[in-house]
Design an enzyme around this catalytic site. Structure first.
Site, PDB file in Angstrom:
ATOM      1  N   GLY A  22       0.850  -1.067  -0.053  1.00 26.69           N
ATOM      2  CA  GLY A  22       0.090  -0.187  -0.012  1.00 26.69           C
ATOM      3  C   GLY A  22       0.728   1.286   0.042  1.00 26.69           C
ATOM      4  O   GLY A  22       2.072   1.411  -0.010  1.00 26.69           O
ATOM      5  N   VAL A  69      -4.742 -11.140   5.711  1.00 24.73           N
ATOM      6  CA  VAL A  69      -4.356 -11.319   7.111  1.00 24.73           C
ATOM      7  C   VAL A  69      -5.602 -11.841   7.904  1.00 24.73           C
ATOM      8  O   VAL A  69      -5.577 -11.886   9.202  1.00 24.73           O
ATOM      9  CB  VAL A  69      -4.031  -9.983   7.650  1.00 24.73           C
ATOM     10  N   LEU A  73      -1.144 -16.490   9.721  1.00 27.28           N
ATOM     11  CA  LEU A  73       0.115 -16.745   8.859  1.00 27.28           C
ATOM     12  C   LEU A  73       1.116 -17.249   9.763  1.00 27.28           C
ATOM     13  O   LEU A  73       1.355 -16.965  11.087  1.00 27.28           O
ATOM     14  CB  LEU A  73       0.474 -15.135   8.667  1.00 27.28           C
ATOM     15  N   TYR A  74       2.103 -17.960   9.331  1.00 26.98           N
ATOM     16  CA  TYR A  74       2.857 -18.789   9.919  1.00 26.98           C
ATOM     17  C   TYR A  74       4.209 -18.664   9.453  1.00 26.98           C
ATOM     18  O   TYR A  74       4.803 -19.132   8.585  1.00 26.98           O
ATOM     19  CB  TYR A  74       2.683 -20.423   9.778  1.00 26.98           C
ATOM     20  N   ASN A 109      -4.759 -12.107  14.386  1.00 26.02           N
ATOM     21  CA  ASN A 109      -4.171 -13.054  13.829  1.00 26.02           C
ATOM     22  C   ASN A 109      -2.465 -12.697  14.036  1.00 26.02           C
ATOM     23  O   ASN A 109      -1.684 -13.305  13.991  1.00 26.02           O
ATOM     24  CB  ASN A 109      -4.006 -13.416  12.166  1.00 26.02           C
ATOM     25  N   LYS A 115       2.740 -13.702  19.749  1.00 29.15           N
ATOM     26  CA  LYS A 115       2.562 -14.337  20.834  1.00 29.15           C
ATOM     27  C   LYS A 115       3.529 -15.664  20.554  1.00 29.15           C
ATOM     28  O   LYS A 115       4.259 -16.092  21.498  1.00 29.15           O
ATOM     29  CB  LYS A 115       1.080 -14.443  21.303  1.00 29.15           C
ATOM     30  N   TYR A 155     -14.743   1.169   9.599  1.00 35.08           N
ATOM     31  CA  TYR A 155     -13.261   1.465   9.788  1.00 35.08           C
ATOM     32  C   TYR A 155     -13.203   2.033  11.134  1.00 35.08           C
ATOM     33  O   TYR A 155     -12.262   1.466  11.719  1.00 35.08           O
ATOM     34  CB  TYR A 155     -12.753   2.660   8.786  1.00 35.08           C
ATOM     35  N   TYR A 169      -4.024  -8.529  24.770  1.00 36.70           N
ATOM     36  CA  TYR A 169      -2.871  -9.396  24.548  1.00 36.70           C
ATOM     37  C   TYR A 169      -1.898  -9.119  25.197  1.00 36.70           C
ATOM     38  O   TYR A 169      -1.038  -9.713  25.900  1.00 36.70           O
ATOM     39  CB  TYR A 169      -2.684  -9.382  23.000  1.00 36.70           C
TER      40      TYR A 169
END
Length: 336
Positions: A22, A69, A73-74, A109, A115, A155, A169
């Site tokens: 972007g 996303v 995603l690993y 994610n 984490k 948004y 988190y």
């Protein structure tokens, strides 16, 4: 140098940038490569553009992955800049449900990834979380005046929820977070039809068509050039542990939309007139960041004045539009 900045450590990191194709993301990828990092650019190209990062594809420390996303995603990374989300009303109102998903599921994610691998994550939040503010200028402790069911809520509320997830988190799992609230930012690689006021005014002026103002043009905005914003973003990411934010970043120099239109007409040498239309719902009347926190914690302030940034942005659009002689004049959806 402020004690909160850790620029003395080994700068070589593997860094994930979501939304890396972007406007902001592509500039950030460039900056991080210039600082010696490995960069993993992730984008699903809903609003990102391949031409923004085409010049980086041959770089030995740059990798591009096409990925949404909203799905896990690993990967193994040290830092995560979570920029993935349509950022202009013309784009995020096109598919409001997906916009909310990107903000909320994308944040979840990226936090889950942080984490698992012990990465630090920076969330690109927005001044839109303040809504149509009743406090001016806006400070980080202001909770906003928002409409959770309006056309812009996909948004605004998505970003507010993403901030909540970041701090939950952090409190519950000890994830290292950074939250930046980005005010209007502009510069080369803005999309010509994305509904943002600077890009639309420039494209309209260069095309010789009327510049579209919504309302009487007295609403104000504060515009930060992309290079200044990215400097602050990297400073926040690299600040000492415990500096979580949220931190406002933008240029506090305030200007009315009418004056901006007049200035762009003058700088482009255009003969365009100014047309007025009704103000869209929930469009903020005033927008100006209080950047005291960024100054105290990060030693950051913007340096590039509006006219200098506009000159660079106008030059970019002159070049790109000359290559696309069939490019239509954009439809301005808001004064964002």
């Amino acid at each position: 140098m402020d004690s909160n900045l850790n620029f003395g450590v080994d700068p070589s990191k593997r860094i994930l940038v979501t939304g890396g194709a972007g406007f902001l993301g592509s500039h950030l990828c460039e900056k991080l490569l210039g600082l010696g990092h490995e960069v993993l650019c992730v984008d699903n190209f809903f609003t990102g553009r391949k031409e923004n990062i085409a010049h980086l594809l041959g770089h030995p420390r740059f990798e591009l992955v096409r990925h949404d996303v909203c799905l896990p995603l690993y990967v193994e990374v040290d830092q995560i800049y979570n920029l993935a989300c349509p950022a202009s009303p013309a784009y995020y109102q096109r598919d409001p449900i997906q916009t909310t998903k990107v903000s909320v599921l994308g944040a979840m994610n990226m936090l889950g990834l942080a984490k698992r691998v012990g990465a630090r994550v920076l969330q690109a939040s927005t001044s839109e979380i303040y809504g149509d503010p009743r406090v001016h200028p806006q400070t980080e402790d202001y909770t906003g005046n928002v409409n959770p069911i309006g056309l812009r809520a996909c948004y605004d509320e998505g970003k507010r929820c993403a901030e909540s997830l970041m701090f939950d988190y952090h409190r519950q799992h000890g994830v290292e977070i950074r939250v930046i609230r980005i005010f209007n930012t502009y510069g080369p690689r803005m999309a010509s039809g994305d509904g943002r006021v600077i890009s639309n005014f420039i494209v309209q002026a260069l095309a010789g068509v009327p510049l579209t103002i919504y309302g009487d043009g007295s609403q104000t905005r504060s515009f930060c050039y992309v290079d200044d914003l990215l400097d602050g973003m990297v400073r926040l990411m690299d600040a000492s542990p415990g500096v979580t934010g949220p931190v406002n970043m933008g240029n506090p120099a305030e200007i009315t939309v009418f004056e901006l239109a007049r200035r762009i007409i003058e700088m482009t040498g255009s003969r365009s007139r100014i047309d007025r239309h009704p103000l869209p719902a929930d469009d903020p009347c005033r927008r100006k960041p209080d950047i005291t926190v960024a100054g105290k914690l990060l030693g950051w302030q913007p340096h590039i004045p509006l006219d200098e940034g506009l000159q660079k942005t106008i030059a970019y659009f002159r070049s790109t539009l000359a290559q696309r002689s069939d490019a239509p004049a954009p439809v301005l959806e808001t004064t964002a």
